[in-house]
Design a protein around this motif. Structure first.
Motif, PDB file in Angstrom:
ATOM      1  N   LYS A  34       0.823  -1.215   0.000  1.00 56.07           N
ATOM      2  CA  LYS A  34       0.000   0.000   0.000  1.00 56.07           C
ATOM      3  C   LYS A  34       0.862   1.273   0.000  1.00 56.07           C
ATOM      4  O   LYS A  34       0.512   2.262  -0.611  1.00 56.07           O
ATOM      5  CB  LYS A  34      -0.925   0.024   1.228  1.00 56.07           C
ATOM      6  CG  LYS A  34      -1.884  -1.153   1.293  1.00 56.07           C
ATOM      7  CD  LYS A  34      -2.881  -1.113   0.171  1.00 56.07           C
ATOM      8  CE  LYS A  34      -3.851  -2.283   0.262  1.00 56.07           C
ATOM      9  NZ  LYS A  34      -4.235  -2.825  -0.999  1.00 56.07           N
ATOM     10  N   SER A  35       1.983   1.233   0.665  1.00 56.70           N
ATOM     11  CA  SER A  35       2.862   2.407   0.785  1.00 56.70           C
ATOM     12  C   SER A  35       3.593   2.684  -0.536  1.00 56.70           C
ATOM     13  O   SER A  35       4.238   1.788  -1.090  1.00 56.70           O
ATOM     14  CB  SER A  35       3.876   2.152   1.903  1.00 56.70           C
ATOM     15  OG  SER A  35       5.038   2.906   1.726  1.00 56.70           O
ATOM     16  N   SER A  36       3.497   3.904  -1.035  1.00 59.06           N
ATOM     17  CA  SER A  36       4.161   4.233  -2.305  1.00 59.06           C
ATOM     18  C   SER A  36       5.686   4.164  -2.162  1.00 59.06           C
ATOM     19  O   SER A  36       6.383   3.798  -3.108  1.00 59.06           O
ATOM     20  CB  SER A  36       3.719   5.598  -2.821  1.00 59.06           C
ATOM     21  OG  SER A  36       4.074   6.598  -1.918  1.00 59.06           O
ATOM     22  N   PHE A  37       6.209   4.505  -0.987  1.00 55.55           N
ATOM     23  CA  PHE A  37       7.655   4.406  -0.758  1.00 55.55           C
ATOM     24  C   PHE A  37       8.100   2.940  -0.849  1.00 55.55           C
ATOM     25  O   PHE A  37       9.071   2.620  -1.543  1.00 55.55           O
ATOM     26  CB  PHE A  37       8.046   4.991   0.609  1.00 55.55           C
ATOM     27  CG  PHE A  37       9.500   4.803   0.922  1.00 55.55           C
ATOM     28  CD1 PHE A  37      10.471   5.614   0.329  1.00 55.55           C
ATOM     29  CD2 PHE A  37       9.913   3.790   1.785  1.00 55.55           C
ATOM     30  CE1 PHE A  37      11.819   5.429   0.604  1.00 55.55           C
ATOM     31  CE2 PHE A  37      11.264   3.600   2.058  1.00 55.55           C
ATOM     32  CZ  PHE A  37      12.213   4.425   1.471  1.00 55.55           C
ATOM     33  N   ARG A  38       7.387   2.046  -0.165  1.00 59.73           N
ATOM     34  CA  ARG A  38       7.725   0.609  -0.205  1.00 59.73           C
ATOM     35  C   ARG A  38       7.545   0.047  -1.607  1.00 59.73           C
ATOM     36  O   ARG A  38       8.320  -0.785  -2.062  1.00 59.73           O
ATOM     37  CB  ARG A  38       6.867  -0.183   0.785  1.00 59.73           C
ATOM     38  CG  ARG A  38       7.396  -0.077   2.197  1.00 59.73           C
ATOM     39  CD  ARG A  38       6.866  -1.128   3.144  1.00 59.73           C
ATOM     40  NE  ARG A  38       7.119  -2.473   2.655  1.00 59.73           N
ATOM     41  CZ  ARG A  38       6.206  -3.440   2.627  1.00 59.73           C
ATOM     42  NH1 ARG A  38       4.999  -3.222   3.050  1.00 59.73           N
ATOM     43  NH2 ARG A  38       6.504  -4.638   2.173  1.00 59.73           N
ATOM     44  N   MET A  39       6.519   0.537  -2.314  1.00 58.33           N
ATOM     45  CA  MET A  39       6.248   0.069  -3.668  1.00 58.33           C
ATOM     46  C   MET A  39       7.420   0.432  -4.596  1.00 58.33           C
ATOM     47  O   MET A  39       7.873  -0.394  -5.384  1.00 58.33           O
ATOM     48  CB  MET A  39       4.946   0.656  -4.203  1.00 58.33           C
ATOM     49  CG  MET A  39       4.511   0.057  -5.512  1.00 58.33           C
ATOM     50  SD  MET A  39       2.879   0.627  -6.015  1.00 58.33           S
ATOM     51  CE  MET A  39       1.851  -0.431  -5.016  1.00 58.33           C
ATOM     52  N   THR A  40       7.898   1.656  -4.474  1.00 59.67           N
ATOM     53  CA  THR A  40       9.025   2.117  -5.290  1.00 59.67           C
ATOM     54  C   THR A  40      10.267   1.283  -5.008  1.00 59.67           C
ATOM     55  O   THR A  40      10.946   0.824  -5.933  1.00 59.67           O
ATOM     56  CB  THR A  40       9.309   3.615  -5.033  1.00 59.67           C
ATOM     57  OG1 THR A  40       8.134   4.351  -5.355  1.00 59.67           O
ATOM     58  CG2 THR A  40      10.483   4.122  -5.840  1.00 59.67           C
ATOM     59  N   CYS A  60       2.445  -2.543 -12.517  1.00 61.95           N
ATOM     60  CA  CYS A  60       3.587  -2.337 -13.420  1.00 61.95           C
ATOM     61  C   CYS A  60       4.279  -3.626 -13.877  1.00 61.95           C
ATOM     62  O   CYS A  60       4.975  -3.618 -14.881  1.00 61.95           O
ATOM     63  CB  CYS A  60       4.583  -1.333 -12.857  1.00 61.95           C
ATOM     64  SG  CYS A  60       5.618  -1.867 -11.533  1.00 61.95           S
ATOM     65  N   THR A  81       3.296   1.407 -10.167  1.00 66.34           N
ATOM     66  CA  THR A  81       1.935   1.169  -9.695  1.00 66.34           C
ATOM     67  C   THR A  81       1.839  -0.311  -9.354  1.00 66.34           C
ATOM     68  O   THR A  81       2.760  -1.078  -9.658  1.00 66.34           O
ATOM     69  CB  THR A  81       0.897   1.492 -10.798  1.00 66.34           C
ATOM     70  OG1 THR A  81       1.093   0.559 -11.873  1.00 66.34           O
ATOM     71  CG2 THR A  81       1.030   2.918 -11.304  1.00 66.34           C
ATOM     72  N   ALA A  82       0.719  -0.721  -8.787  1.00 63.73           N
ATOM     73  CA  ALA A  82       0.523  -2.134  -8.436  1.00 63.73           C
ATOM     74  C   ALA A  82       0.514  -3.018  -9.689  1.00 63.73           C
ATOM     75  O   ALA A  82       0.789  -4.211  -9.615  1.00 63.73           O
ATOM     76  CB  ALA A  82      -0.770  -2.304  -7.659  1.00 63.73           C
ATOM     77  N   SER A 123       7.987   5.264 -11.942  1.00 62.41           N
ATOM     78  CA  SER A 123       6.843   5.680 -11.116  1.00 62.41           C
ATOM     79  C   SER A 123       5.885   4.491 -11.034  1.00 62.41           C
ATOM     80  O   SER A 123       4.889   4.422 -11.745  1.00 62.41           O
ATOM     81  CB  SER A 123       6.158   6.918 -11.683  1.00 62.41           C
ATOM     82  OG  SER A 123       5.855   6.759 -13.040  1.00 62.41           O
TER      83      SER A 123
END
Length: 185
Positions: A99-105, A145, A142-143, A140
């Motif tokens: 859920k976290s954009s930082f963790r996702m990146t 990608c 997304t879930a 950038s």
């Protein structure tokens, strides 16, 4: 001339027999590991059953839905040194839950470096276009990608690894063992 032909055939036959013995021993060894892995749970409903194991042959999806099926398939692929596809697919499934954009990146970069980038340690077999698309997506993320690569990898497993698994000594030995256990009652 006959001696030249028959000698390689004899060697070939004996190699086939040795390969079969090795395969059978691998199957038995694998069964021992599986039984120790699966016998830890004492509740009957959480043990590996013949019915569950037979359902693995219905589809790759069925196999992956089963915790024992997934564990068996992963172990089989590791024994063949071809586990990068299942590892990538599972990593992507976990990635989609972030859920976290930082963790996702951070995770997207790791996935790219480990599986997608050319010459990466566990490089998956995808086309150049998909690889380049992911390279752009990771900037950038997304879930979704990795969705296209994940579809490609699933298709490869479905057409190649999964049928090989179903024909393997490992799967057949497991089925035989569970069938024997079931018939004993």
């Amino acid at each position: 001339m006959t001696g030249l032909i028959s000698e390689p055939l004899v060697k070939h036959f004996s190699m086939d027999r040795d390969d079969h013995k090795r395969s059978k021993n691998l199957g038995k060894s694998f069964m021992c590991r599986l039984q120790s892995m699966f016998s830890r749970s004492s509740a009957p409903e959480s043990r590996l059953s013949l019915e569950d194991t037979q359902q693995w042959s219905q589809s790759l999806e069925r196999l992956l839905e089963s915790k024992y099926g997934l564990a068996t398939f992963r172990t089989f692929l590791k024994s063949e040194f071809s586990d990068e596809n299942i590892e990538f697919w599972l990593t992507c499934e976990d990635y989609k839950k972030i859920k976290s954009s930082f963790r996702m990146t951070s995770k997207a970069k790791k996935i790219y470096e480990q599986f997608v980038k050319a010459e990466s340690p566990k490089e998956i077999n995808i086309d150049y276009h998909t690889r380049e698309q992911i390279k752009r997506n990771v900037k950038s993320p997304t879930a979704q990608c990795f969705d296209e690569a994940q579809k490609i990898v699933y298709g490869l497993m479905e057409r190649d690894s999964y049928p090989r698994f179903l024909r393997s000594e490992v799967y057949r030995t497991l089925l035989d063992s569970l069938t024997t256990d079931a018939s004993r009652g």
